[in-house]
Write a protein that holds these residues in place. Structure first.
Motif, short mmCIF file in Angstrom:
data_model
loop_
_atom_site.label_atom_id
_atom_site.label_comp_id
_atom_site.label_asym_id
_atom_site.label_seq_id
_atom_site.Cartn_x
_atom_site.Cartn_y
_atom_site.Cartn_z
N ALA A 65 -51.67 -38.29 -57.45
CA ALA A 65 -52.61 -37.18 -57.65
C ALA A 65 -53.04 -37.08 -59.11
CB ALA A 65 -51.96 -35.87 -57.20
N LEU A 66 -52.13 -37.35 -60.04
CA LEU A 66 -52.49 -37.31 -61.46
C LEU A 66 -53.45 -38.44 -61.81
CD1 LEU A 66 -49.03 -36.42 -63.04
CD2 LEU A 66 -51.11 -35.04 -63.15
N ILE A 67 -53.26 -39.60 -61.21
CA ILE A 67 -54.21 -40.71 -61.42
C ILE A 67 -55.59 -40.30 -60.93
CG2 ILE A 67 -54.80 -43.06 -60.72
CD1 ILE A 67 -51.75 -43.59 -60.53
N GLU A 68 -55.63 -39.68 -59.76
CA GLU A 68 -56.91 -39.26 -59.18
C GLU A 68 -57.60 -38.21 -60.04
OE1 GLU A 68 -58.04 -36.56 -55.35
OE2 GLU A 68 -56.73 -38.27 -54.95
N VAL A 69 -56.86 -37.17 -60.46
CA VAL A 69 -57.49 -36.07 -61.19
C VAL A 69 -57.92 -36.51 -62.59
CG1 VAL A 69 -55.45 -35.04 -62.33
CG2 VAL A 69 -57.30 -33.56 -61.48
N SER A 70 -57.30 -37.56 -63.12
CA SER A 70 -57.67 -38.06 -64.45
C SER A 70 -58.84 -39.02 -64.40
CB SER A 70 -56.46 -38.74 -65.11
OG SER A 70 -56.11 -39.94 -64.42
N LEU A 121 -51.08 -29.24 -57.57
CA LEU A 121 -50.31 -29.20 -58.82
C LEU A 121 -50.97 -30.07 -59.88
CD1 LEU A 121 -46.79 -29.41 -57.19
CD2 LEU A 121 -47.68 -27.46 -58.47
N ALA A 122 -51.50 -31.23 -59.49
CA ALA A 122 -52.18 -32.10 -60.46
C ALA A 122 -53.40 -31.41 -61.04
CB ALA A 122 -52.56 -33.43 -59.80
N ARG A 123 -54.16 -30.69 -60.19
CA ARG A 123 -55.33 -29.97 -60.70
C ARG A 123 -54.91 -28.85 -61.65
NH1 ARG A 123 -57.47 -31.05 -55.36
NH2 ARG A 123 -56.58 -29.12 -54.56
N LEU A 124 -53.80 -28.20 -61.35
CA LEU A 124 -53.28 -27.17 -62.25
C LEU A 124 -52.89 -27.79 -63.60
CD1 LEU A 124 -52.31 -24.29 -62.83
CD2 LEU A 124 -50.17 -24.85 -61.65
N LEU A 178 -43.95 -34.04 -59.71
CA LEU A 178 -43.32 -35.36 -59.57
C LEU A 178 -42.35 -35.43 -58.40
CD1 LEU A 178 -42.59 -36.12 -63.33
CD2 LEU A 178 -44.53 -36.87 -61.96
N LEU A 179 -41.81 -34.28 -57.99
CA LEU A 179 -40.87 -34.26 -56.87
C LEU A 179 -41.56 -33.96 -55.54
CD1 LEU A 179 -37.84 -32.36 -58.44
CD2 LEU A 179 -37.95 -34.77 -57.82
N CYS A 180 -42.82 -33.62 -55.58
CA CYS A 180 -43.55 -33.23 -54.38
C CYS A 180 -43.85 -34.46 -53.51
CB CYS A 180 -44.85 -32.53 -54.76
SG CYS A 180 -45.83 -31.99 -53.35
N ASP A 181 -43.56 -34.36 -52.21
CA ASP A 181 -43.83 -35.47 -51.30
C ASP A 181 -45.00 -35.17 -50.36
OD1 ASP A 181 -41.87 -37.29 -52.16
OD2 ASP A 181 -40.32 -36.17 -51.10
N GLU A 182 -45.63 -34.02 -50.51
CA GLU A 182 -46.77 -33.65 -49.67
C GLU A 182 -48.04 -33.85 -50.47
OE1 GLU A 182 -49.71 -32.42 -47.71
OE2 GLU A 182 -49.24 -30.82 -49.13
N PRO A 183 -48.89 -34.81 -50.11
CA PRO A 183 -50.05 -35.15 -50.94
C PRO A 183 -50.98 -33.97 -51.25
CG PRO A 183 -49.69 -36.86 -49.30
CD PRO A 183 -48.76 -35.73 -48.95
N GLY A 184 -51.20 -33.09 -50.29
CA GLY A 184 -52.08 -31.96 -50.55
C GLY A 184 -51.54 -31.04 -51.62
N ARG A 185 -50.27 -30.72 -51.53
CA ARG A 185 -49.65 -29.87 -52.56
C ARG A 185 -49.61 -30.61 -53.90
NH1 ARG A 185 -49.05 -25.35 -55.19
NH2 ARG A 185 -46.97 -25.04 -56.09
N ALA A 186 -49.38 -31.92 -53.88
CA ALA A 186 -49.37 -32.68 -55.12
C ALA A 186 -50.72 -32.61 -55.81
CB ALA A 186 -48.99 -34.14 -54.84
N ARG A 187 -51.81 -32.66 -55.04
CA ARG A 187 -53.15 -32.55 -55.63
C ARG A 187 -53.36 -31.17 -56.26
NH1 ARG A 187 -54.65 -35.12 -50.75
NH2 ARG A 187 -55.10 -37.35 -51.05
#
Length: 575
Positions: free
Chosen positions: A263-268, A315-318, A304-313
């Motif tokens: 998700a961090l790769i995507e948001v960056s 957090l990455a946007r935050l 980094l500990l999140c395994d659910e892609p939607g929630r990871a996105r």
């Protein structure tokens, strides 16, 4: 206020026998970095140093194995930078993979607890009822916090990579490759690398106890996190670290990284399939670090500990939003620092300038002073220490130091502490970066002592800013093939620098890009087609000269695609 810079060419004499698929240009690059063995150019996991020689690692593995067998609660205590966050995630994920059923984690808040395992953090951890604390990326200097944890009856395992002081904290076990007498050949592991090695040793102990029917869990699944923390912490990329980082990059490029990093790769705006160590350093790490600088690194660790892609996105946007705020705060602080330096007039001329610089502003944010010190160190080529109140209105200052080659800043702080006891409250760090705290009333005394120590210790030649170049590119090397070979020939980073070239060019055209950047069209001798170039931060209000000497990187231009390349200018001067 920028001192003059000199371009110095590396010796690129090729030795050794290289496979035919390694381009001659890449052979020259490796030779300039002391590599004459193809196996060392891009080491694999098979070349990893075994963990056995690391002091305390066998005891650490037994301590953890016993805790797992006894069903005890293990609490991993992270740190508020990217190395500490990835180390925390590696520890939690790795312990669970190895059978630990009760693993929790915590991280200090910079503004509330200060650095590391402090007594204040220990009191909060009591609510978690830990049996065993595991510190990652800190602990070697946390004497009071570890004593407080022991007073609660908890066991403490310290895993760290920072340099130890004269005495060690009262932990049950300490694993740190920089301990005196430690036999581990590489002292360059980041904190995330140390805990990864501890997990390797733990798996070996568990395997010996018959905990697995086969070889046990594949800990290589953690190497995406190890790569990010290692690159972010700017530790030297020796052969061992390059093997770790390269393996982690392969996982990320293959889309097998954890959801938080994906998700961090995507948001960056980066492309996972072409991810490089530079992308980690300039895109992923700042977004993670921003949480610890301005908010709470717990957000970064959750990502980094999140395994659910939607929630990871989410957090990455935050984290991306926090990083945007960080950039604004940082730029304002750098502008204020440069204005303060200009008022002092010390860098108006290039001679008789101070050997080091200390700066303090009561309105600065303590989470951003390290970035300010780093920016000024790069610009002035001097050791810089930037200070801010530990919290608004506090009488305690928090300082962040950044240094140049030839001046070991952590040793400098140790020398000052020995010469003037009580001047510094606490300190720690490495050769190139360190942190400290002191009373605000002692800032002036510290500034005098630090600058005097730098003036005595630094050879004036070391204050000359140098750009190390890999020489000129030949006309036929300005192409996509060589640009991709250079990109993929790493991982490049601290101690194994990304290829940089120099040469003279004729200016065909130029235009500003945004408020700070410069786009150039150039002609190289012996080449008919023009070259596109970008100089980030190069817009200085003056028209570029018609001929110029550049220090630049050759990169694929993925924005234009196809066979397009561009020069990424690091420095320019009239030819």
């Amino acid at each position: 206020m920028t001192p003059p810079r000199r371009i110095r060419r590396r010796d690129c004499t090729v030795t050794g026998i290289w496979p035919a698929h390694v381009p001659a240009l890449l052979q020259r690059i490796y030779a300039a970095r002391g590599i004459d063995d193809p196996g060392l150019a891009q080491p694999r996991l098979a070349h990893l140093l075994p963990p056995d020689a690391m002091t305390g690692i066998a005891d650490a593995a037994i301590l953890l194995a016993d805790a797992i067998a006894g069903g005890r609660r293990i609490v991993v205590v992270g740190d508020f930078d990217c190395d500490g966050a990835t180390a925390c995630a590696v520890a939690v994920r790795g312990l669970r993979m190895l059978g630990a059923g009760d693993v929790a984690h915590a991280v200090p808040n910079r503004m509330v607890h200060g650095y590391g395992l402090s007594p204040a953090l220990v009191e909060e951890l009591a609510a978690l009822e830990p049996d065993l604390l595991v510190t990652v990326d800190h602990g070697i200097a946390c004497h009071e916090g570890i004593a407080a944890a022991k007073a609660h009856g908890w066991r403490v395992l310290v895993t760290d990579h920072h340099l130890p002081g004269e005495r060690l904290p009262p932990a049950d076990v300490i694993v740190d490759p920089n301990l005196a007498g430690d036999g581990f050949p590489s002292k360059a592991l980041a904190g995330v690398g140390v805990i990864f090695y501890v997990l390797l040793a733990l798996r070996g102990v568990l395997r010996g106890r018959g905990a697995f029917t086969g070889p046990g869990p594949d800990l290589a699944a953690l190497l995406d996190l190890v790569a990010v923390g290692t690159v972010a912490d700017l530790v030297p990329l020796d052969a061992n670290n390059r093997a770790l980082v390269a393996a982690g990059l392969r996982r990320l490029r293959a889309g097998r990284g954890c959801p938080g990093l994906a998700a961090l790769i995507e948001v960056s705006g980066r492309q996972a399939g072409r991810l490089t160590a530079a992308d980690i350093g300039y895109a992923l790490a700042p977004r993670l670090n921003a949480a610890g600088r301005l908010e709470d690194m717990a957000i970064g660790i959750e990502c980094l500990l999140c395994d659910e892609p939607g929630r990871a996105r989410e957090l990455a946007r935050l984290l991306d939003g926090i990083n945007a705020e960080r950039r604004g705060v940082q730029q304002a602080m750098v502008d204020e620092a440069e204005a303060a330096i200009a008022r002092r007039g010390e860098f108006a001329a290039t001679d008789a300038t101070p050997a080091a610089l200390c700066l303090f502003d009561p309105d600065w944010h303590p989470g951003v002073i390290g970035l300010v010190a780093s920016k000024l160190k790069e610009r002035l080529h001097r050791p810089v220490v930037a200070f801010a109140p530990a919290e608004p209105g506090s009488a305690t200052l928090r300082g962040s130091a950044r240094s140049i080659p030839g001046f070991h800043v952590r040793d400098a702080l140790a020398a000052l502490d020995a010469a003037e006891p009580g001047l510094i409250d606490r300190f720690g760090g490495h050769a190139m970066a360190a942190g400290l705290s002191l009373d605000a009333t002692r800032f002036a005394a510290f500034e005098r002592a630090f600058c005097a120590h730098a003036a005595r210790s630094l050879d004036p030649a070391l204050l000359q800013s140098l750009i190390d170049s890999d020489g000129e590119l030949q006309p036929g090397e300005f192409d996509r093939f060589h640009a991709e070979a250079l990109r993929d020939g790493g991982p490049w980073g601290q101690g194994f620098p990304e290829p940089l070239f120099d040469g003279e060019f004729a200016l065909l055209d130029w235009r500003p890009v945004g408020q700070r950047h410069l786009k150039l069209r150039l002609r190289a001798e012996g080449r008919r087609e023009p070259l596109e170039a970008i100089h980030f931060g190069g817009l200085d209000g003056a028209e570029p000269p018609s001929r110029m000497r550049l220090a630049y990187r050759l990169a694929p231009d993925d924005y234009r695609g196809g066979a397009a390349i561009q020069l990424v200018v690091e420095y320019r001067e009239p030819a």
